[in-house]
Design a protein around this motif. Structure first.
Motif, PDB file in Angstrom:
ATOM      1  N   VAL A 195      38.091  40.952  37.003  1.00 53.56           N
ATOM      2  CA  VAL A 195      37.957  40.346  38.324  1.00 53.56           C
ATOM      3  C   VAL A 195      37.678  38.850  38.201  1.00 53.56           C
ATOM      4  CG1 VAL A 195      36.466  40.241  40.363  1.00 53.56           C
ATOM      5  CG2 VAL A 195      37.313  42.445  39.547  1.00 53.56           C
ATOM      6  N   TRP A 196      36.738  38.504  37.326  1.00 51.88           N
ATOM      7  CA  TRP A 196      36.392  37.085  37.176  1.00 51.88           C
ATOM      8  C   TRP A 196      37.542  36.286  36.571  1.00 51.88           C
ATOM      9  CZ3 TRP A 196      32.788  34.277  39.301  1.00 51.88           C
ATOM     10  CH2 TRP A 196      31.587  34.857  39.712  1.00 51.88           C
ATOM     11  N   LEU A 197      38.214  36.838  35.568  1.00 46.48           N
ATOM     12  CA  LEU A 197      39.272  36.097  34.895  1.00 46.48           C
ATOM     13  C   LEU A 197      40.517  35.939  35.755  1.00 46.48           C
ATOM     14  CD1 LEU A 197      39.209  37.473  31.212  1.00 46.48           C
ATOM     15  CD2 LEU A 197      38.166  35.384  32.121  1.00 46.48           C
ATOM     16  N   CYS A 198      40.691  36.817  36.731  1.00 45.10           N
ATOM     17  CA  CYS A 198      41.971  36.878  37.442  1.00 45.10           C
ATOM     18  C   CYS A 198      41.860  36.494  38.910  1.00 45.10           C
ATOM     19  CB  CYS A 198      42.581  38.267  37.294  1.00 45.10           C
ATOM     20  SG  CYS A 198      42.779  38.785  35.571  1.00 45.10           S
ATOM     21  N   ASN A 236      33.618  49.939  33.874  1.00 44.91           N
ATOM     22  CA  ASN A 236      32.959  49.009  34.789  1.00 44.91           C
ATOM     23  C   ASN A 236      32.928  47.595  34.219  1.00 44.91           C
ATOM     24  OD1 ASN A 236      31.254  50.218  32.832  1.00 44.91           O
ATOM     25  ND2 ASN A 236      29.440  49.481  33.902  1.00 44.91           N
ATOM     26  N   VAL A 237      32.663  47.465  32.911  1.00 48.79           N
ATOM     27  CA  VAL A 237      32.661  46.150  32.276  1.00 48.79           C
ATOM     28  C   VAL A 237      34.071  45.567  32.271  1.00 48.79           C
ATOM     29  CG1 VAL A 237      32.230  44.912  30.122  1.00 48.79           C
ATOM     30  CG2 VAL A 237      30.606  46.655  30.905  1.00 48.79           C
ATOM     31  N   GLU A 238      35.068  46.400  31.989  1.00 49.67           N
ATOM     32  CA  GLU A 238      36.461  45.942  32.024  1.00 49.67           C
ATOM     33  C   GLU A 238      36.804  45.392  33.396  1.00 49.67           C
ATOM     34  OE1 GLU A 238      40.800  46.161  32.657  1.00 49.67           O
ATOM     35  OE2 GLU A 238      39.234  47.270  33.735  1.00 49.67           O
ATOM     36  N   LEU A 239      36.391  46.100  34.444  1.00 49.32           N
ATOM     37  CA  LEU A 239      36.655  45.637  35.799  1.00 49.32           C
ATOM     38  C   LEU A 239      35.973  44.298  36.050  1.00 49.32           C
ATOM     39  CD1 LEU A 239      37.721  46.038  38.697  1.00 49.32           C
ATOM     40  CD2 LEU A 239      35.606  47.303  39.179  1.00 49.32           C
TER      41      LEU A 239
END
Length: 377
Positions: free
Chosen positions: A137-140, A130-133
């Protein structure tokens, strides 16, 4: 199969425009979906989460929760956090609110989820996906919101059924996330898990595909995320050393005892048999702060000289106007910059060694891991 793989299999089978990825142990409130769908209709690059009410597993009573941001610590354990101040300034608790991450229940445009890389299928069993997602999402090019007008009830289970020790899996998954997304800040994940700054020796699987995804999506650097999305997460860019702290006396070695935060309900650090768990993980920062112990959902506590008396104390590291700055080099004394007194050990009334603040007698300390490229030795 694991959590990420199970959720990916559901998304792959879905055919609707919008996908909701839910835990099996939840119930939805009436009209929970409409506020989520309205936001995605307005912006398909949003990844959304409802607000979770708590359901006690032992009696099924529901405790309503207020909306909160979904954050995380450097071990990449998720935790509730505050929204940015501007959300509170609006004084309207029905407004959607930006969040650094998600707890795991998400609603998303199905095709955008594919474009952004869905979930990392290389994550094992449970933890960190969940943290990876959220970071990705924010970076991309996307963003994450919590929708207060959408609520689900989530059963807090007595234990996670995935494994006896989730720490082993979570550590491996956190290191995988760090390698792909955290750039120069990945050392903070090593520090949170008390691993060496380099060559941690844990197999994180093949991340080449995820790195190619990052390149293809032209994602931003992680520093942008810290500056713009999650400024509340301490970047620890002045951390010089971390791990357990052991003392060396000039005439005898006491290598079997380590500095420990002691009881969470207290504020007196102690000496305890070295076990290298989170209560004994310390960190020394360029500012002179020495934090002792790591605890989810609590602010770090730093070592301080009480000014009078002989026992050291722990205070929240953000607290000002206390004697909390120390001079320390590897294998030398820990000396308070203001009082000139040192952290030392001596036989206490119980007949065992304990920590004291007193005039320096030449005792020396060693911290487990040193970040050499930051000038600490």
């Amino acid at each position: 199969m694991g959590l990420s793989q199970a959720r990916l299999s559901g998304w792959e089978a879905a055919t609707g425009d919008v996908v909701a990825i839910l835990d099996a142990h939840i119930e939805v409130h009436v009209q929970w979906a409409e506020p989520l769908l309205a936001r995605i209709q307005a912006d398909r690059r949003l990844v959304l989460s409802p607000v979770f009410d708590k359901v006690n597993f032992y009696n099924m009573e529901v405790t309503p929760y207020q909306a909160a941001a979904h954050g995380f610590d450097w071990a990449l354990w998720c935790q509730y956090d505050f929204f940015k101040q501007e959300w509170y300034d609006h004084n309207d608790q029905s407004l959607p609110a930006k969040s650094p991450s998600v707890m795991g229940i998400i609603v998303v445009d199905r095709l955008f989820f594919e474009e952004i890389g869905a979930l990392d299928g290389g994550m094992k069993t449970y933890g960190g996906e969940n943290v990876e997602l959220g970071i990705r999402v924010w970076l991309c090019g996307g963003s994450i919101e919590i929708i207060p007008c959408s609520k689900v009830a989530h059963i807090e289970r007595a234990h996670k059924p995935y494994a006896r020790n989730l720490n082993v899996l979570m550590k491996r998954n956190a290191l995988r996330v760090a390698e792909v997304w955290l750039d120069e800040y990945k050392i903070n994940v090593n520090a949170a898990w008390n691993l060496p700054p380099t060559n941690h020796g844990i197999d994180i699987g093949d991340v080449s595909e995820r790195k190619r995804l990052r390149e293809r999506l032209q994602c931003k650097p992680f520093k942008w995320y810290l500056d713009n999305v999650y400024p509340r997460l301490d970047p620890l860019d002045d951390l010089l050393g971390y791990g357990v702290s052991q003392t060396q006396l000039i005439n005898s070695l006491q290598t079997d005892v380590c500095v420990d935060q002691g009881l969470l309900s207290g504020n007196i650090p102690i000496l305890y048999v070295c076990h290298h768990q989170v209560s004994q993980v310390c960190g020394y920062r360029k500012s002179g702060d020495i934090y002792i112990g790591l605890s989810n959902f609590q602010e770090r506590r730093c070592l301080a000289d009480p000014g009078s008396g002989r026992l050291p104390v722990l205070h929240k590291c953000s607290k000002q106007q206390i004697y909390k700055y120390w001079d320390f080099k590897q294998g030398q004394a820990i000396k308070n910059r203001d009082t000139g007194r040192c952290l030392e050990i001596a036989i206490g009334p119980s007949g065992y060694y304990q920590l004291y603040i007193r005039d320096c007698s030449g005792q020396r300390w060693i911290i487990q891991h040193v970040i050499k490229d930051r000038g600490f030795s």
